[in-house]
Every structure is written in C-alpha cells, then in structure tokens.
Design a protein around this motif. Structure first.
Motif, PDB file in Angstrom:
ATOM      1  N   GLY A 173       0.795  -1.214   0.000  1.00 48.52           N
ATOM      2  CA  GLY A 173       0.000   0.000   0.000  1.00 48.52           C
ATOM      3  C   GLY A 173       0.827   1.263   0.000  1.00 48.52           C
ATOM      4  O   GLY A 173       1.831   1.371   0.699  1.00 48.52           O
ATOM      5  N   LEU A 174       0.411   2.202  -0.832  1.00 47.31           N
ATOM      6  CA  LEU A 174       1.072   3.501  -0.944  1.00 47.31           C
ATOM      7  C   LEU A 174       0.031   4.600  -0.947  1.00 47.31           C
ATOM      8  O   LEU A 174      -1.003   4.464  -1.598  1.00 47.31           O
ATOM      9  CB  LEU A 174       1.853   3.593  -2.261  1.00 47.31           C
ATOM     10  CG  LEU A 174       2.978   2.609  -2.494  1.00 47.31           C
ATOM     11  CD1 LEU A 174       3.428   2.670  -3.952  1.00 47.31           C
ATOM     12  CD2 LEU A 174       4.139   2.902  -1.574  1.00 47.31           C
ATOM     13  N   LYS A 175       0.314   5.658  -0.232  1.00 48.07           N
ATOM     14  CA  LYS A 175      -0.476   6.884  -0.323  1.00 48.07           C
ATOM     15  C   LYS A 175       0.531   8.019  -0.452  1.00 48.07           C
ATOM     16  O   LYS A 175       1.516   8.076   0.284  1.00 48.07           O
ATOM     17  CB  LYS A 175      -1.358   7.086   0.907  1.00 48.07           C
ATOM     18  CG  LYS A 175      -2.469   6.058   0.996  1.00 48.07           C
ATOM     19  CD  LYS A 175      -3.575   6.507   1.893  1.00 48.07           C
ATOM     20  CE  LYS A 175      -4.631   5.436   2.071  1.00 48.07           C
ATOM     21  NZ  LYS A 175      -5.391   5.139   0.891  1.00 48.07           N
ATOM     22  N   ALA A 176       0.280   8.879  -1.396  1.00 46.04           N
ATOM     23  CA  ALA A 176       1.213   9.975  -1.668  1.00 46.04           C
ATOM     24  C   ALA A 176       1.448  10.805  -0.411  1.00 46.04           C
ATOM     25  O   ALA A 176       0.523  11.124   0.322  1.00 46.04           O
ATOM     26  CB  ALA A 176       0.668  10.863  -2.782  1.00 46.04           C
ATOM     27  N   MET A 177       2.701  11.129  -0.174  1.00 46.68           N
ATOM     28  CA  MET A 177       3.093  11.971   0.954  1.00 46.68           C
ATOM     29  C   MET A 177       2.987  13.419   0.486  1.00 46.68           C
ATOM     30  O   MET A 177       3.900  13.955  -0.133  1.00 46.68           O
ATOM     31  CB  MET A 177       4.519  11.641   1.385  1.00 46.68           C
ATOM     32  CG  MET A 177       5.025  12.422   2.566  1.00 46.68           C
ATOM     33  SD  MET A 177       4.364  11.904   4.143  1.00 46.68           S
ATOM     34  CE  MET A 177       5.383  10.466   4.488  1.00 46.68           C
ATOM     35  N   THR A 178       1.840  14.031   0.744  1.00 50.52           N
ATOM     36  CA  THR A 178       1.612  15.414   0.338  1.00 50.52           C
ATOM     37  C   THR A 178       1.239  16.246   1.557  1.00 50.52           C
ATOM     38  O   THR A 178       0.775  15.712   2.577  1.00 50.52           O
ATOM     39  CB  THR A 178       0.469  15.517  -0.686  1.00 50.52           C
ATOM     40  OG1 THR A 178      -0.742  15.070  -0.066  1.00 50.52           O
ATOM     41  CG2 THR A 178       0.762  14.712  -1.946  1.00 50.52           C
ATOM     42  N   LYS A 179       1.427  17.538   1.406  1.00 49.87           N
ATOM     43  CA  LYS A 179       1.079  18.468   2.483  1.00 49.87           C
ATOM     44  C   LYS A 179      -0.398  18.331   2.845  1.00 49.87           C
ATOM     45  O   LYS A 179      -0.757  18.288   4.029  1.00 49.87           O
ATOM     46  CB  LYS A 179       1.393  19.894   2.026  1.00 49.87           C
ATOM     47  CG  LYS A 179       1.120  20.946   3.057  1.00 49.87           C
ATOM     48  CD  LYS A 179       1.510  22.318   2.543  1.00 49.87           C
ATOM     49  CE  LYS A 179       1.248  23.375   3.608  1.00 49.87           C
ATOM     50  NZ  LYS A 179       1.667  24.701   3.171  1.00 49.87           N
ATOM     51  N   THR A 180      -1.252  18.244   1.843  1.00 47.49           N
ATOM     52  CA  THR A 180      -2.688  18.124   2.068  1.00 47.49           C
ATOM     53  C   THR A 180      -3.015  16.880   2.884  1.00 47.49           C
ATOM     54  O   THR A 180      -3.801  16.924   3.824  1.00 47.49           O
ATOM     55  CB  THR A 180      -3.447  18.074   0.726  1.00 47.49           C
ATOM     56  OG1 THR A 180      -3.081  19.207  -0.053  1.00 47.49           O
ATOM     57  CG2 THR A 180      -4.941  18.037   0.922  1.00 47.49           C
TER      58      THR A 180
END
Length: 172
Positions: free
Chosen positions: A108-115
């Motif tokens: 599993g991956l979830k983008a590491m973004t500020k939001t």
C-alpha cells in the motif's frame, strides 16, 4: 395492429431495438472504463494512492505515488481519516513511499503530500489520538522532514498494524 416482415409488430421491434441500444451502451461504458484503467499517462497522474503490493520493482503508477511532489494538489478520500484504524493505515502507507523493506515488499502507498499530512493531523486531533510519537511524526512530515521514516514506519507497522511482512530497513 401493424405487422412487419416476419410477423412481428412495431412495438416488438421497438422493444428489441431499445434493448439492443442499451446493451451496446453498457458494453461501451465497460470498454471505456477498462481502457481508462489500463491506460496510464504519467503527465495526467492524479495524486491518490495505490494498495497493490509490489516487490523490488515498483510500476510507473507506483513510482508516480512514491515520487509525488510534497506540495502537489491532492484529493483526500474521507475514508482515509474516518477512524483510528484508517489513520494508522494511511500513515503506514504514506511512510511506505519513503522506505525500502527488508523483504522488498511494500503493501500500500499513499502519496506523501502536504494536504494528506494536514488531513491526518486534523483527524488525529479530532479522534483524540494522543500518541506523542504519531503527533511528532506528523509534525516532522509537515516540515518535509522524512529522515526518520524507517523508525516511524516500523513503529506504526508493528504497534498498530501487527506487521510481519515489509519491515523498513532504509530510506528510499
């Protein structure tokens, strides 16, 4: 009543024509959906997530999630932060974008973004999660400090997710 060639009425032919059109439209919709799923264009990557397991060599789609710019526009699905379990899973999948696992397996991956970081921080507060390590981890991530992601990944992975596969050994 008007009968047509073959003895059928206009009503019967009309009914079959409508059914045939509906079937064609349904197949067309399915075909377009399949094409959209399998046609990946790096220039039009929507920053979301992927939950597909990979070993050693991520796909282009997975690399797009791993390498996303921290300040990219992002759409957060509310289910990512609706419960404590969802939050732990989201934190784990965000950390997965920064680590390499000892067995090469990332689940599993979830983008590491500020939001996304801010969304998780807000949910941690809203749900009353008082784990100082998580709070400090998210504060570091909000400042784009990912230097401790190996330890942070392993903390979430073992304490909250019962990790057995994919222990982090180094930063990506």
């Amino acid at each position: 009543m008007v009968t047509l060639l073959g003895g059928g009425s206009i009503k019967t032919y009309f009914k079959w024509a409508v059914i045939a059109i509906a079937v064609v439209v349904a197949y067309g919709g399915v075909l377009l959906g399949v094409i959209k799923i399998f046609s990946f264009n790096e220039k039009s990557v929507e920053v979301t997530s992927t939950t597909v397991q990979f070993k050693d060599n991520p796909t282009k789609e997975q690399l797009a999630v791993i390498n996303v710019d921290f300040n990219s526009e992002d759409k957060i699905n509310q289910s990512e932060v609706s419960s404590k379990a969802d939050i732990y899973n989201t934190i784990h999948q965000m950390a997965n974008t920064k680590i390499i696992a000892e067995d090469g397996q990332i689940w599993g991956l979830k983008a590491m973004t500020k939001t996304r970081v801010e969304s998780v921080q807000n949910a941690v507060k809203d749900l009353g999660i008082e784990d100082e390590r998580i709070i400090q981890m998210l504060d570091r991530w909000a400042k784009q400090d990912f230097s401790q992601c190996v330890e942070e990944h392993n903390y979430i992975w073992s304490k909250y997710l019962g990790g057995t596969i994919g222990k982090a050994i180094k930063l990506r």
